[in-house]
Design a protein around this motif. Structure first.
Motif, PDB file in Angstrom:
ATOM      1  N   ILE A  30       0.682  -1.061  -0.113  1.00  0.00           N
ATOM      2  CA  ILE A  30       0.063   0.072   0.001  1.00  0.00           C
ATOM      3  C   ILE A  30       1.116   1.204   0.051  1.00  0.00           C
ATOM      4  O   ILE A  30       0.699   2.290  -0.638  1.00  0.00           O
ATOM      5  N   ARG A  31       1.772   1.211   0.884  1.00  0.00           N
ATOM      6  CA  ARG A  31       2.898   2.396   0.690  1.00  0.00           C
ATOM      7  C   ARG A  31       3.452   2.443  -0.534  1.00  0.00           C
ATOM      8  O   ARG A  31       3.579   3.985  -0.862  1.00  0.00           O
ATOM      9  N   LYS A  32       3.870   1.674  -1.390  1.00  0.00           N
ATOM     10  CA  LYS A  32       4.389   1.666  -2.617  1.00  0.00           C
ATOM     11  C   LYS A  32       3.256   2.246  -3.372  1.00  0.00           C
ATOM     12  O   LYS A  32       3.818   3.281  -4.252  1.00  0.00           O
ATOM     13  N   GLN A  33       2.251   2.085  -3.360  1.00  0.00           N
ATOM     14  CA  GLN A  33       0.946   2.665  -4.294  1.00  0.00           C
ATOM     15  C   GLN A  33       1.043   4.074  -3.924  1.00  0.00           C
ATOM     16  O   GLN A  33       0.991   4.899  -4.793  1.00  0.00           O
ATOM     17  N   VAL A  34       0.967   4.462  -2.667  1.00  0.00           N
ATOM     18  CA  VAL A  34       0.794   5.826  -2.366  1.00  0.00           C
ATOM     19  C   VAL A  34       2.046   6.515  -2.731  1.00  0.00           C
ATOM     20  O   VAL A  34       2.008   7.798  -3.262  1.00  0.00           O
ATOM     21  N   GLU A  35       3.207   6.074  -2.812  1.00  0.00           N
ATOM     22  CA  GLU A  35       4.480   6.776  -3.122  1.00  0.00           C
ATOM     23  C   GLU A  35       4.154   7.015  -4.618  1.00  0.00           C
ATOM     24  O   GLU A  35       4.748   7.899  -5.047  1.00  0.00           O
ATOM     25  N   TYR A  36       3.837   6.151  -5.411  1.00  0.00           N
ATOM     26  CA  TYR A  36       3.593   6.131  -6.968  1.00  0.00           C
ATOM     27  C   TYR A  36       2.805   7.340  -7.119  1.00  0.00           C
ATOM     28  O   TYR A  36       3.066   8.358  -8.102  1.00  0.00           O
ATOM     29  N   ASN A  43      -3.280  13.968  -6.811  1.00  0.00           N
ATOM     30  CA  ASN A  43      -3.923  14.452  -5.425  1.00  0.00           C
ATOM     31  C   ASN A  43      -4.417  13.284  -4.743  1.00  0.00           C
ATOM     32  O   ASN A  43      -5.553  12.684  -5.221  1.00  0.00           O
ATOM     33  N   PRO A  44      -4.067  12.730  -3.467  1.00  0.00           N
ATOM     34  CA  PRO A  44      -4.859  11.452  -2.947  1.00  0.00           C
ATOM     35  C   PRO A  44      -6.001  11.841  -2.437  1.00  0.00           C
ATOM     36  O   PRO A  44      -6.274  13.082  -1.803  1.00  0.00           O
ATOM     37  N   ALA A  45      -7.062  10.858  -2.497  1.00  0.00           N
ATOM     38  CA  ALA A  45      -8.143  10.880  -1.797  1.00  0.00           C
ATOM     39  C   ALA A  45      -8.550   9.612  -1.399  1.00  0.00           C
ATOM     40  O   ALA A  45      -8.220   8.679  -1.728  1.00  0.00           O
ATOM     41  N   ILE A  46      -9.317   9.513  -0.133  1.00  0.00           N
ATOM     42  CA  ILE A  46      -9.788   8.385   0.494  1.00  0.00           C
ATOM     43  C   ILE A  46     -11.307   8.281   0.266  1.00  0.00           C
ATOM     44  O   ILE A  46     -11.947   9.264   0.868  1.00  0.00           O
ATOM     45  N   GLU A  47     -11.853   7.259   0.023  1.00  0.00           N
ATOM     46  CA  GLU A  47     -13.414   7.013   0.084  1.00  0.00           C
ATOM     47  C   GLU A  47     -13.515   5.445   0.584  1.00  0.00           C
ATOM     48  O   GLU A  47     -12.626   4.849   0.804  1.00  0.00           O
ATOM     49  N   HIS A  48     -14.857   5.463   0.900  1.00  0.00           N
ATOM     50  CA  HIS A  48     -15.286   4.138   1.687  1.00  0.00           C
ATOM     51  C   HIS A  48     -16.648   4.017   1.386  1.00  0.00           C
ATOM     52  O   HIS A  48     -17.599   4.858   0.999  1.00  0.00           O
ATOM     53  N   THR A  49     -17.192   2.464   1.432  1.00  0.00           N
ATOM     54  CA  THR A  49     -18.438   1.982   1.343  1.00  0.00           C
ATOM     55  C   THR A  49     -18.856   0.845   2.069  1.00  0.00           C
ATOM     56  O   THR A  49     -17.920   0.192   2.108  1.00  0.00           O
ATOM     57  N   GLU A  50     -19.870   0.367   2.235  1.00  0.00           N
ATOM     58  CA  GLU A  50     -20.363  -0.743   2.796  1.00  0.00           C
ATOM     59  C   GLU A  50     -20.123  -1.875   1.732  1.00  0.00           C
ATOM     60  O   GLU A  50     -20.680  -1.532   0.531  1.00  0.00           O
ATOM     61  N   ASP A  71       3.309  14.123   1.652  1.00  0.00           N
ATOM     62  CA  ASP A  71       3.908  13.159   2.535  1.00  0.00           C
ATOM     63  C   ASP A  71       2.848  11.915   2.604  1.00  0.00           C
ATOM     64  O   ASP A  71       1.917  11.918   3.122  1.00  0.00           O
ATOM     65  N   VAL A  72       3.528  11.071   2.306  1.00  0.00           N
ATOM     66  CA  VAL A  72       3.233   9.457   2.047  1.00  0.00           C
ATOM     67  C   VAL A  72       2.405   9.167   3.739  1.00  0.00           C
ATOM     68  O   VAL A  72       1.492   8.222   3.789  1.00  0.00           O
ATOM     69  N   ASP A  73       3.204   9.472   4.704  1.00  0.00           N
ATOM     70  CA  ASP A  73       2.834   8.938   6.091  1.00  0.00           C
ATOM     71  C   ASP A  73       1.329   9.776   6.282  1.00  0.00           C
ATOM     72  O   ASP A  73       0.757   9.091   6.976  1.00  0.00           O
ATOM     73  N   LEU A  76      -1.325   7.926   4.493  1.00  0.00           N
ATOM     74  CA  LEU A  76      -1.397   6.559   5.005  1.00  0.00           C
ATOM     75  C   LEU A  76      -2.301   6.550   6.344  1.00  0.00           C
ATOM     76  O   LEU A  76      -3.009   5.910   6.574  1.00  0.00           O
ATOM     77  N   ALA A  77      -2.031   7.786   6.939  1.00  0.00           N
ATOM     78  CA  ALA A  77      -2.463   7.932   8.390  1.00  0.00           C
ATOM     79  C   ALA A  77      -4.070   8.236   8.191  1.00  0.00           C
ATOM     80  O   ALA A  77      -4.951   7.727   9.017  1.00  0.00           O
ATOM     81  N   GLU A  78      -4.305   8.726   7.236  1.00  0.00           N
ATOM     82  CA  GLU A  78      -5.724   9.218   6.786  1.00  0.00           C
ATOM     83  C   GLU A  78      -6.549   7.968   6.411  1.00  0.00           C
ATOM     84  O   GLU A  78      -7.518   7.751   6.792  1.00  0.00           O
ATOM     85  N   ALA A  79      -6.077   7.190   5.626  1.00  0.00           N
ATOM     86  CA  ALA A  79      -6.587   5.820   4.996  1.00  0.00           C
ATOM     87  C   ALA A  79      -6.827   4.908   6.224  1.00  0.00           C
ATOM     88  O   ALA A  79      -7.937   4.351   6.677  1.00  0.00           O
ATOM     89  N   GLU A  80      -5.943   4.887   7.300  1.00  0.00           N
ATOM     90  CA  GLU A  80      -5.977   4.073   8.600  1.00  0.00           C
ATOM     91  C   GLU A  80      -6.944   4.907   9.368  1.00  0.00           C
ATOM     92  O   GLU A  80      -7.884   3.889  10.092  1.00  0.00           O
ATOM     93  N   ALA A  81      -7.167   6.035   9.604  1.00  0.00           N
ATOM     94  CA  ALA A  81      -8.269   6.886  10.215  1.00  0.00           C
ATOM     95  C   ALA A  81      -9.557   6.268   9.718  1.00  0.00           C
ATOM     96  O   ALA A  81     -10.580   6.166  10.505  1.00  0.00           O
ATOM     97  N   CYS A  82      -9.719   6.322   8.344  1.00  0.00           N
ATOM     98  CA  CYS A  82     -11.063   5.828   7.618  1.00  0.00           C
ATOM     99  C   CYS A  82     -11.338   4.412   7.905  1.00  0.00           C
ATOM    100  O   CYS A  82     -12.341   4.202   8.394  1.00  0.00           O
TER     101      CYS A  82
END
Length: 115
Positions: A30-36, A43-50, A71-73, A76-82
């Motif tokens: 996952i980190r490699k994907q965010v780095e890429y 621009n990164p964004a996080i989404e979620h669904t049931e 900042d990759v970290d 990743l922190a936002e993804a983990e918070a979600c």
């Protein structure tokens, strides 16, 4: 050619994006994907669904897209918070491409529990 059994009646079998045919990604992958994504200037964004609404085109946005975030970290922190706030949901990472004004990438990085 192999037929992947994916049925609406069986939520555990549903395939939702390219990476869903592979084993779940490790934290390092996952980190490699965010780095890429960041390296490309997207621009990164996080989404979620049931999981039961996976076939719908609408996913809930987790906060606003992180415009200009490099900042990759932090991503990743936002993804983990979600993920922690929505433990049963699928969480996906999106990279918005300013130049094309489109999604440069989109992938489910955390899979929720199936019903």
């Amino acid at each position: 050619m192999q037929d992947y059994t994916s049925r609406l009646s069986d939520p555990a079998s549903r395939k939702f994006e390219t990476f869903s045919y592979l084993p779940p990604m490790t934290d390092a992958e996952i980190r490699k994907q965010v780095e890429y994504l960041v390296k490309k200037g997207w621009n990164p964004a996080i989404e979620h669904t049931e999981p039961r609404y996976l076939g719908d085109s609408y996913w809930y946005m987790w906060k606003l897209p992180m415009f200009g975030e490099t900042d990759v970290d932090k991503v990743l922190a936002e993804a983990e918070a979600c993920r922690k706030a929505n433990p049963d949901n699928h969480v996906r990472l999106i990279g918005y491409n300013n130049f094309n004004q489109s999604q440069g990438t989109s992938m489910v990085i955390f899979r929720g529990r199936t019903i």
